[in-house]
Design a protein around this motif. Sequence first.
Motif, PDB file in Angstrom:
ATOM      1  N   MET A 181      -0.004  -0.565   0.657  1.00 10.42           N
ATOM      2  CA  MET A 181       1.191   0.298   0.645  1.00 10.42           C
ATOM      3  C   MET A 181       1.877   0.123   2.001  1.00 10.42           C
ATOM      4  SD  MET A 181      -0.259   3.958  -0.802  1.00 10.42           S
ATOM      5  CE  MET A 181      -0.645   4.588   0.829  1.00 10.42           C
ATOM      6  N   THR A 182       3.192   0.215   2.008  1.00 10.51           N
ATOM      7  CA  THR A 182       3.887   0.142   3.297  1.00 10.51           C
ATOM      8  C   THR A 182       4.629   1.454   3.522  1.00 10.51           C
ATOM      9  OG1 THR A 182       5.943  -0.683   2.356  1.00 10.51           O
ATOM     10  CG2 THR A 182       4.286  -2.346   2.988  1.00 10.51           C
ATOM     11  N   ASP A 183       4.886   1.752   4.804  1.00 13.47           N
ATOM     12  CA  ASP A 183       5.631   2.975   5.106  1.00 13.47           C
ATOM     13  C   ASP A 183       7.033   2.929   4.488  1.00 13.47           C
ATOM     14  OD1 ASP A 183       3.477   4.053   6.334  1.00 13.47           O
ATOM     15  OD2 ASP A 183       4.146   3.655   8.398  1.00 13.47           O
ATOM     16  N   GLY A 184       7.477   1.708   4.195  1.00 16.27           N
ATOM     17  CA  GLY A 184       8.779   1.558   3.539  1.00 16.27           C
ATOM     18  C   GLY A 184       8.740   1.926   2.066  1.00 16.27           C
ATOM     19  N   GLY A 185       7.564   2.223   1.554  1.00  9.78           N
ATOM     20  CA  GLY A 185       7.479   2.694   0.169  1.00  9.78           C
ATOM     21  C   GLY A 185       7.034   1.643  -0.827  1.00  9.78           C
ATOM     22  N   GLU A 186       6.743   0.418  -0.338  1.00 14.55           N
ATOM     23  CA  GLU A 186       6.259  -0.608  -1.276  1.00 14.55           C
ATOM     24  C   GLU A 186       4.815  -0.317  -1.670  1.00 14.55           C
ATOM     25  OE1 GLU A 186       6.880  -5.002  -0.554  1.00 14.55           O
ATOM     26  OE2 GLU A 186       7.848  -4.062   1.187  1.00 14.55           O
ATOM     27  N   ILE A 187       4.516  -0.479  -2.937  1.00 11.08           N
ATOM     28  CA  ILE A 187       3.151  -0.240  -3.427  1.00 11.08           C
ATOM     29  C   ILE A 187       2.732  -1.445  -4.264  1.00 11.08           C
ATOM     30  CG2 ILE A 187       1.666   1.297  -4.776  1.00 11.08           C
ATOM     31  CD1 ILE A 187       3.843   3.497  -4.338  1.00 11.08           C
ATOM     32  N   GLU A 188       1.625  -2.076  -3.851  1.00 13.25           N
ATOM     33  CA  GLU A 188       1.113  -3.222  -4.622  1.00 13.25           C
ATOM     34  C   GLU A 188      -0.234  -2.856  -5.213  1.00 13.25           C
ATOM     35  OE1 GLU A 188       0.808  -6.702  -2.195  1.00 13.25           O
ATOM     36  OE2 GLU A 188       2.954  -6.584  -1.708  1.00 13.25           O
TER      37      GLU A 188
END
Length: 191
Positions: A181-188
């Motif tokens: 997950m990234t703080d930018g909101g990406e979720i893999e």
Amino acid sequence: MKLLEDKIRACGTVAPGGVLKVGGFLNHRLDVDFLDKLADEFYRLFRGEGVTEILTVEASGIAVATLTALKFHVPAVFAKKSETVNLSGECFTADVESFTHKKTYQIRVEKAFLTPAERVLIIDDFLAMGSALRGLSSLVAEAGATLVGAGVVIEKAFQPGGQALRDAGVRVESLAKVARMTDGGEIEFEE
Ligand code: 5GP
């Protein structure tokens, strides 16, 4: 579970510190029709195991645990996080470190509700460091009951809890595994 991954992508947000917020369907507002589909999947995965009791910990695990218990037609027991006058008998206890609240608390289940004859399925909303599931497993062990496995709605696979439990021999089934997950909101998700 593709349905769950799509829901997390649509409704989940990433908060600082590696916290995934899914208050829209799991942790605050309960999308009961959707959660019922997750319970169906837990039933499909564990129906051959002779489950006699579902065990979770308050509060966020209770909804999915209850719906899952309905599929098995067995009781759902939730470990309590505080001593209350509602507890009448002796309890099994375990310490749990909260990932989201950053504190240690004790969980407890009355001995009368966890007996050696039970075949217990643990259900919880999230698996991160594994402390909640370890605490629940240790209540089962203390009772001399059989742990058939653990069903988790969302496992954050980039944290070590799931692997450690599997290495310890626990069957852990997660309906969605977040790989990154990234703080930018990406979720893999893991394949
Ligand atoms: P663990 O004990 O595995 O570190 O964390 C499990 C418990 O922490 C879950 O029962 C859940 O309540 C909470 N939790 C851990 N990580 C998250 C997260 O990213 N989002 C939410 N909403 N809860 C989490």
